[in-house]
Design a protein around this motif. Sequence first.
Motif: not given
Ligand code: H13
Length: 258
Positions: A94, A100, A104, A125, A133, A140, A163, A183, A185, A213, A228, A235
Amino acid sequence: DRLKTGPVVPVTPPPTSPASQHRLWPEIENVVKSQVNMAKMGIGECGAGWQLFAEDGEMKMYRREEEVDGMVCDPLKAVHVVKGISGHEVCHYFFNPQYRYDWESTLEHMTVLETISEDTLVFLQTHKRIWPASQREGLFWSHIRKLPNEKDRDGPDIWTVVNNSTEYSEHPANNGKCVRIFLTVCLLCQTTVDPPKDGTTLTRDNLSCKITYCSVVNPGGWAPASVLRAVYKREYPKFLKRFTAYVKNQTKNKPIMF
Ligand code: H13
């Protein structure tokens, strides 16, 4: 003289991370501690209002419907138990950027903006547009850490990756085509070992990993709540299933990394 002053007692300094001199360090310490404490709580201990919104075998996903200024920020908590992998392995795949793009599925582009230390990176990213969306990007810090197993001192260590969105003046939010998403996480992984009764060597069949998680997303730009929630419902289970299957596949013929 030795007899008068007593024996020299070696003093073990408290554990420190090599990142501890960085400007982000106080925030990293605080967020990691509070995220880990919350992730360790069972769904019953997290307060009221959690609804199960997705279930698949051992995987259970809960959310609490919350809105801030009309924007959906539902906290999510998922628990999963996966056989044949360790918590260290789950966190390793992870955290490390080289894997990644493999797991991902929504990733369009990833850069490591800063290597604070071996265990702490800053990522920028951009994610593929998830219909319906608009396209999102995230900036991050990401921190991986081994935690002592307080309940079973001889048991395997607990591992975590946290994160958390942050800001860099060189990369201001929302000045391109992407909306900046925010986010927090926390991935928390506990390994359980059930050693073979006959004393033969431990294999992956004796291993299982409890994965928690937790995430809170602020989507940045406004989007309808129904849209959303539909995106999250689709997702998040997709992510956790795909990612854990990836870790199983990567590790199946490798020695166990405890
Ligand atoms: O945790 C996940 N991925 C991490 C590694 O790529 C990055 C993530 C993060 C992203 C952006 C900012 C900070 C941290 O932790 C997996 C994430 C899965 C998410 C699925 C749902 C996302 C829906 C987004 C919709 C936007 C309108």
